[in-house]
Design a protein around this motif. Structure first.
Motif, PDB file in Angstrom:
ATOM      1  N   TYR A 266       0.775  -1.228   0.000  1.00 44.60           N
ATOM      2  CA  TYR A 266       0.000   0.000   0.000  1.00 44.60           C
ATOM      3  C   TYR A 266       0.815   1.291   0.000  1.00 44.60           C
ATOM      4  O   TYR A 266       0.270   2.339  -0.287  1.00 44.60           O
ATOM      5  CB  TYR A 266      -0.927   0.035   1.229  1.00 44.60           C
ATOM      6  CG  TYR A 266      -2.002  -1.000   1.193  1.00 44.60           C
ATOM      7  CD1 TYR A 266      -3.089  -0.852   0.338  1.00 44.60           C
ATOM      8  CD2 TYR A 266      -1.941  -2.128   1.990  1.00 44.60           C
ATOM      9  CE1 TYR A 266      -4.084  -1.796   0.296  1.00 44.60           C
ATOM     10  CE2 TYR A 266      -2.935  -3.086   1.955  1.00 44.60           C
ATOM     11  CZ  TYR A 266      -4.017  -2.916   1.110  1.00 44.60           C
ATOM     12  OH  TYR A 266      -4.995  -3.850   1.064  1.00 44.60           O
ATOM     13  N   GLY A 267       2.103   1.259   0.356  1.00 48.19           N
ATOM     14  CA  GLY A 267       2.686   2.571   0.510  1.00 48.19           C
ATOM     15  C   GLY A 267       4.183   2.696   0.472  1.00 48.19           C
ATOM     16  O   GLY A 267       4.754   3.475   1.228  1.00 48.19           O
ATOM     17  N   THR A 277       0.156   7.674   2.452  1.00 52.22           N
ATOM     18  CA  THR A 277      -0.231   7.074   1.171  1.00 52.22           C
ATOM     19  C   THR A 277      -0.756   5.661   1.370  1.00 52.22           C
ATOM     20  O   THR A 277      -1.789   5.274   0.817  1.00 52.22           O
ATOM     21  CB  THR A 277       0.965   7.049   0.215  1.00 52.22           C
ATOM     22  OG1 THR A 277       1.403   8.381  -0.030  1.00 52.22           O
ATOM     23  CG2 THR A 277       0.606   6.383  -1.105  1.00 52.22           C
ATOM     24  N   ALA A 281      -4.653   4.512   0.584  1.00 52.25           N
ATOM     25  CA  ALA A 281      -4.909   3.479  -0.418  1.00 52.25           C
ATOM     26  C   ALA A 281      -5.717   2.334   0.193  1.00 52.25           C
ATOM     27  O   ALA A 281      -6.627   1.786  -0.442  1.00 52.25           O
ATOM     28  CB  ALA A 281      -3.594   2.966  -0.988  1.00 52.25           C
ATOM     29  N   HIS A 284      -9.385   3.712   0.762  1.00 53.65           N
ATOM     30  CA  HIS A 284     -10.096   3.931  -0.492  1.00 53.65           C
ATOM     31  C   HIS A 284     -10.410   2.628  -1.212  1.00 53.65           C
ATOM     32  O   HIS A 284     -11.448   2.515  -1.872  1.00 53.65           O
ATOM     33  CB  HIS A 284      -9.279   4.844  -1.394  1.00 53.65           C
ATOM     34  CG  HIS A 284      -9.223   6.262  -0.915  1.00 53.65           C
ATOM     35  ND1 HIS A 284      -8.647   7.278  -1.653  1.00 53.65           N
ATOM     36  CD2 HIS A 284      -9.678   6.852   0.221  1.00 53.65           C
ATOM     37  CE1 HIS A 284      -8.740   8.421  -0.991  1.00 53.65           C
ATOM     38  NE2 HIS A 284      -9.352   8.176   0.154  1.00 53.65           N
ATOM     39  N   ILE A 446       1.205  13.038  -0.593  1.00 52.05           N
ATOM     40  CA  ILE A 446       0.741  11.747  -1.106  1.00 52.05           C
ATOM     41  C   ILE A 446       1.620  11.354  -2.279  1.00 52.05           C
ATOM     42  O   ILE A 446       1.854  12.152  -3.193  1.00 52.05           O
ATOM     43  CB  ILE A 446      -0.725  11.824  -1.589  1.00 52.05           C
ATOM     44  CG1 ILE A 446      -1.617  12.464  -0.522  1.00 52.05           C
ATOM     45  CG2 ILE A 446      -1.238  10.438  -1.971  1.00 52.05           C
ATOM     46  CD1 ILE A 446      -1.705  11.713   0.753  1.00 52.05           C
ATOM     47  N   PHE A 448       1.390   9.615  -5.330  1.00 52.62           N
ATOM     48  CA  PHE A 448       0.300   9.097  -6.150  1.00 52.62           C
ATOM     49  C   PHE A 448       0.674   7.889  -7.003  1.00 52.62           C
ATOM     50  O   PHE A 448      -0.166   6.993  -7.180  1.00 52.62           O
ATOM     51  CB  PHE A 448      -0.288  10.224  -7.001  1.00 52.62           C
ATOM     52  CG  PHE A 448      -1.175  11.146  -6.221  1.00 52.62           C
ATOM     53  CD1 PHE A 448      -2.466  10.765  -5.875  1.00 52.62           C
ATOM     54  CD2 PHE A 448      -0.717  12.377  -5.791  1.00 52.62           C
ATOM     55  CE1 PHE A 448      -3.285  11.600  -5.134  1.00 52.62           C
ATOM     56  CE2 PHE A 448      -1.531  13.218  -5.049  1.00 52.62           C
ATOM     57  CZ  PHE A 448      -2.823  12.833  -4.717  1.00 52.62           C
ATOM     58  N   THR A 450       2.474   5.399  -6.163  1.00 49.30           N
ATOM     59  CA  THR A 450       2.304   4.275  -5.248  1.00 49.30           C
ATOM     60  C   THR A 450       0.824   4.034  -4.964  1.00 49.30           C
ATOM     61  O   THR A 450       0.355   2.888  -4.932  1.00 49.30           O
ATOM     62  CB  THR A 450       3.041   4.554  -3.930  1.00 49.30           C
ATOM     63  OG1 THR A 450       4.421   4.746  -4.208  1.00 49.30           O
ATOM     64  CG2 THR A 450       2.866   3.409  -2.951  1.00 49.30           C
ATOM     65  N   TYR A 451       0.099   5.122  -4.754  1.00 52.73           N
ATOM     66  CA  TYR A 451      -1.342   5.020  -4.510  1.00 52.73           C
ATOM     67  C   TYR A 451      -2.027   4.306  -5.671  1.00 52.73           C
ATOM     68  O   TYR A 451      -2.819   3.371  -5.472  1.00 52.73           O
ATOM     69  CB  TYR A 451      -1.916   6.424  -4.311  1.00 52.73           C
ATOM     70  CG  TYR A 451      -3.425   6.474  -4.207  1.00 52.73           C
ATOM     71  CD1 TYR A 451      -4.067   6.419  -2.969  1.00 52.73           C
ATOM     72  CD2 TYR A 451      -4.226   6.578  -5.348  1.00 52.73           C
ATOM     73  CE1 TYR A 451      -5.454   6.467  -2.884  1.00 52.73           C
ATOM     74  CE2 TYR A 451      -5.596   6.629  -5.271  1.00 52.73           C
ATOM     75  CZ  TYR A 451      -6.212   6.572  -4.035  1.00 52.73           C
ATOM     76  OH  TYR A 451      -7.578   6.619  -3.945  1.00 52.73           O
ATOM     77  N   THR A 454      -1.837   0.461  -6.095  1.00 51.27           N
ATOM     78  CA  THR A 454      -2.710  -0.357  -5.254  1.00 51.27           C
ATOM     79  C   THR A 454      -3.885  -0.911  -6.049  1.00 51.27           C
ATOM     80  O   THR A 454      -4.338  -2.032  -5.824  1.00 51.27           O
ATOM     81  CB  THR A 454      -3.246   0.489  -4.077  1.00 51.27           C
ATOM     82  OG1 THR A 454      -2.145   0.969  -3.316  1.00 51.27           O
ATOM     83  CG2 THR A 454      -4.165  -0.322  -3.189  1.00 51.27           C
TER      84      THR A 454
END
Length: 882
Positions: A266-267, A277, A281, A284, A446, A448, A450-451, A454
């Motif tokens: 996740y991060g 982050t 993730a 969300h 953040i 993004f 990496t986000y 996910t």
């Protein structure tokens, strides 16, 4: 044998009505009597006895009265016939009616004379033979339908003054608001009935015996296991809040970078852990909004069917930014946050061990998390701890302090968000395509890339559409000045409020979030509805297309789909026919509007992706959802995760034109501007909206309004900005656009003047800007009326305009009554206030009265006076479509 030969009519008899007894005796003495003329002459020359004179006077009076009554009867028949033809839209037949009355007059002399008077009256039919009255349907379904309509009315109300009360007063008296509900109307009644259909299917083996495929068995097993996991309250109570504790524990470990395998997923940013982050993730991917939200939708500025990334503001713990400015509500919310934090923040010993942890975000101002000594601040909002910052607070004191900080943080996010009237009503202002780097640079906290990893999108985005770029910049600034413990507390709170409803009702977390719901909606404290109804609702929300397969099979047979579609297409035709007559629309724009109306895709009943008719299609669609009969909480998460990943898989692809945003049993409908489609699930094609055997004037009044409303959305304040291909474009001429804006300003002003009681002795006014699109959608009722009138003669000859027993109303009046009835609704004041602040739809009362006041045909149908409230002067009406 008795003589059964036909007797002559009285018109053919020659015997006088009155005869002299002496003459009668003389006649009997002759075998062959005198002729009729001789007898009359003899009578005229004989003196009349007193009795004869009296009888003749009586006869004269009776004949005169008969003549008068015949004339009155003929006039009344003529008037009724004219009225009937006027209401049925037919031309009254031409011609006259001649009524001949014979009277006998008596003079003072001994002679009598007979005179003939002729009265000529205009009439459609000969008299005394009256036209056969149109008989009402007396079949059982007609009687039940008529009783339903009669019971909903309050005829003590004047329909020209308070049509909503007139049409729904009886229903509202018979349906007091249930204690466990904040809002209850005909939409909810039908939704309950639809749930009962699904419940019966899931609880009965025989109801689905016709479905014998292996795929159906798989689908039904999944549905039943999910339903059972929700129903098993004993198991939920035994488990307690353990599932939520585990979820929050995982969230905290991600945020703090404590669990390597989770961080990898996740991060991880390069070699450094980005806890924020990772945590976002994780949330969300389970459908839990926090800090911001992403959606996958068409690029309406370039290609509406090419699915791209949209960045927007999240939902908040309170329904709208206005609530954060109310001190009493903010205090109640702070108490809820505090109680939840008390459940999920670390114990004192664990907390102290974290004092030396490193920061988990890119926040430069907070390099150690949590800061130590604790707390790092002095008093907050007037609440000082005495200045002893080194004082070690216990868990409850820390929760109290932290809750204030969390609410303050979320309040700042709400204040930075875009007002809902712009978010919902201005697609041009909310279409801001930018390179992805703009977003990543705006929120450096953040990571993004990496986000996004996910969600494993097929195509990595290089562009993003931002609904409100200023929010991203504000979010970054707010994060920079907020300590990590507050951010973590905010994330914990978002997770707890979202997921605690899926715990047992005896858990503290469930009761805390319930307190918030009671505060915001006015639901009676402790009043909980039927568990079975709730669980079927969860089945619909999580496995709705699967349940929809069996719902459609039970409820949507025969010609329902074809007849429902005909109502819609008739309304589209009526709309196109009205375009040349609209005073604010020029010919060029009218032609373009007709082309857009023709291009609208109409979807009725059920989707084809997944295909409701194909069990294999549905089984594959739900194959990622793992269902355990004993783990309701996990089942919810599995479904939410599956939905989110399905959404992200659309990124970079073309729109699936067969997909739906609503499941088949839903009591609703929608218009989707980018795909230019109107969708009507089978769930709303049921009484009191629609029935296959209903007379047309009811179907076009109720379901017809729903259909016309969705069609009109294609041309409302937002929908008019999309062309026939769903692309944002100026496709009306400037003069037409200016004319529309004048009409829109009229309706904004009209509805902004309406208000409701806030339950505290004050008033809350409707937001005319927020509701303008839906109010304009409701003006489509006139198109439903025109569509009904256009098909009337064909429908009448086919027997589809039959009358109902006991209803002393014209068909036109019943059309409008049918429309008004669907909006019957009782609501708690608190829920009504929330709806005004957050819902783009106006309160039901104004959707009815406000709509008909702009339709002259309504006032004509109910013969409203020029002074009536719902029959304002034409110059004060907001008439869009004529």
């Amino acid at each position: 044998m008795a003589d059964r030969s036909a007797r002559p009519s009285t018109d053919e008899e020659s015997a006088p009505l009155l005869r002299d007894p002496e003459l009668e005796e003389a006649d009997q003495q002759h075998s062959s009597g005198p002729s009729f003329s001789q007898r009359v002459n003899s009578v005229s020359q004989e003196p009349l006895t007193p009795l004869t004179k009296i009888l003749l006077v009586i006869a004269l009076v009776l004949l005169l009265l008969s003549s008068v009554f015949i004339g009155l009867f003929a006039g009344a028949q003529h008037k009724l016939s004219l009225e009937r033809h006027r209401h049925d839209g037919e031309k009254p037949p031409s011609g006259t009616l001649t009524v001949t009355a014979t009277s006998t007059s008596v003079s003072t002399s001994t002679a009598t004379s007979t005179s003939v008077s002729t009265t000529t009256l205009p009439a459609p039919i000969p008299v005394p033979t009256s036209p056969p009255e149109e008989k009402a349907c007396l079949d059982s379904h007609c009687i039940v339908l008529s009783a339903s309509i009669l019971s909903s009315l309050d005829t003590s109300q004047d329909p020209c003054e308070n049509f909503y009360d007139f049409a729904n007063g009886g229903w509202l008296k018979a349906h007091p608001l249930p204690a466990d509900k904040s809002s209850y109307g005909n939409f909810e009644v039908l939704a309950q009935q639809n749930k009962q259909v699904i419940q019966k299917i899931l609880e009965s083996e025989s109801s689905v015996a016709s479905f014998s495929t292996s795929y159906d068995k798989e689908i039904l097993q999944k549905l039943r296991d999910f339903y059972s996991s929700c129903l098993d309250e004993d198991n939920l109570d035994d488990i307690g809040d353990v599932p939520l504790q585990e979820f929050v524990g995982k969230l905290k470990r991600l945020f703090r970078g404590e669990e390597a395998d989770l961080v990898k997923r996740y991060g991880r940013d390069g070699g450094e852990v980005n806890g924020l982050t990772a945590a976002l993730a994780f949330l969300h991917s389970r459908g839990i909004d926090s800090l911001f939200s992403f959606d996958i939708e068409g690029d309406v500025g370039v290609d509406p069917n090419h699915m791209v990334l949209w960045f927007s503001q999240p939902s908040f713990g309170l329904p709208s930014k206005e609530y954060f400015e109310e001190q009493s509500i903010r205090k109640a919310y702070k108490n809820v946050v505090e109680r939840l934090l008390l459940l999920f923040i670390d114990d004192d010993e664990e907390y102290a061990a974290l004092a030396r942890s490193t920061v988990l975000t890119d926040n430069k101002e907070a390099t150690i998390w949590p800061p130590w000594p604790w707390p790092p601040w002095g008093g907050d909002d007037g609440d000082d701890d005495g200045g002893d910052n080194k004082k070690h607070l216990n868990k409850s004191e820390r929760a109290h302090k932290l809750a204030k900080k969390v609410v303050k943080f979320e309040r700042q996010l709400a204040q930075a968000s875009l007002d809902l009237d712009i978010l919902y009503q201005d697609p041009i202002a909310t279409y801001n395509p930018v390179p992805l780097s703009n977003l990543t640079n705006s929120i450096p906290q953040i990571h993004f890339p990496t986000y996004f990893s996910t969600f494993t999108p097929r195509t990595f985005p290089d562009q993003v559409i931002m609904t409100y770029p200023a929010y991203a910049e504000s979010l970054s600034k707010i994060l920079n000045k907020t300590s990590s413990d507050v951010i973590e507390g905010y994330l914990i709170t978002r997770a707890a409020i979202s997921l605690s409803p899926y715990l047992g009702m005896n858990t503290e977390a469930w009761q805390v979030q319930r307190t918030l719901s009671e505060t915001l909606t006015g639901i009676k404290k402790g009043a909980v509805g039927d568990r079975g109804e709730y669980c079927i609702g969860q089945v619909e929300e999580t496995l709705g297309f699967a349940a929809g397969r069996y719902f459609v099979n039970e409820t949507f047979g025969g010609d329902s789909r074809e007849k429902g579609t005909k109502v819609i297409t008739d309304i589209v035709d009526a709309f196109k026919a009205s375009l040349p007559h609209i005073d604010w629309m020029d010919k060029k724009s009218a032609k373009a509007a007709a082309q857009k109306a023709d291009a609208i895709r109409i979807k009725v009943g059920y989707p084809l992706s997944p295909d409701t008719r194909d069990p294999r299609s549905i089984a594959r669609y739900y194959s990622p959802v793992k269902v355990n009969k004993a783990k309701f909480f996990d089942n919810i998460l599995s479904s939410a995760t599956s939905d989110k990943y399905k959404q992200w898989l659309q990124l970079g692809r073309q729109r699936d034109m067969d997909s739906w945003e609503m499941y088949p049993s839903m009591v609703n409908a929608y218009f989707n501007p980018p795909s230019n489609e109107i969708v009507f699930p089978a769930g709303i094609l049921q009484p009191p909206f629609f029935a296959e055997q209903w007379p047309a004037y009811l179907s076009y009044g109720a379901f017809g309004h729903v259909a016309a409303h969705e069609l009109t959305h294609a041309f409302d304040s937002a929908g008019r900005l999309y062309n026939q291909e769903g692309k944002l474009e100026q496709w009306w001429t400037n003069s037409t656009s200016e004319g529309f804006k004048e009409k829109q300003d009229c309706i904004v002003k009209q509805f902004s003047a309406y208000s409701i009681d806030d339950g505290k002795g004050g008033k809350v006014y409707v937001n005319g800007n927020l509701t303008s699109g839906e109010n304009i959608g409701d003006t489509g009722l006139i198109q439903a009326y025109r569509a009904w009138r256009a098909q009337y003669h064909t429908s009448l000859s086919s027997g589809n305009e039959y009358l109902l027993p006991g209803l002393n109303f014209t068909r036109e009046q019943l059309f409008f009554i049918s429309f008004a009835r669907i909006w019957a609704r009782a609501m708690k004041p608190a829920a009504a206030v929330q709806r005004i602040r957050t819902d783009p739809h106006s309160p039901s009362r104004f959707r009815v009265d406000g709509t008909v006041s702009n339709i002259p045909e309504f006032a004509k149908a109910f013969k409203c006076s020029k002074k009536a409230k719902l029959n304002p002067p034409v110059e004060k009406q907001c008439i869009f479509w004529s």
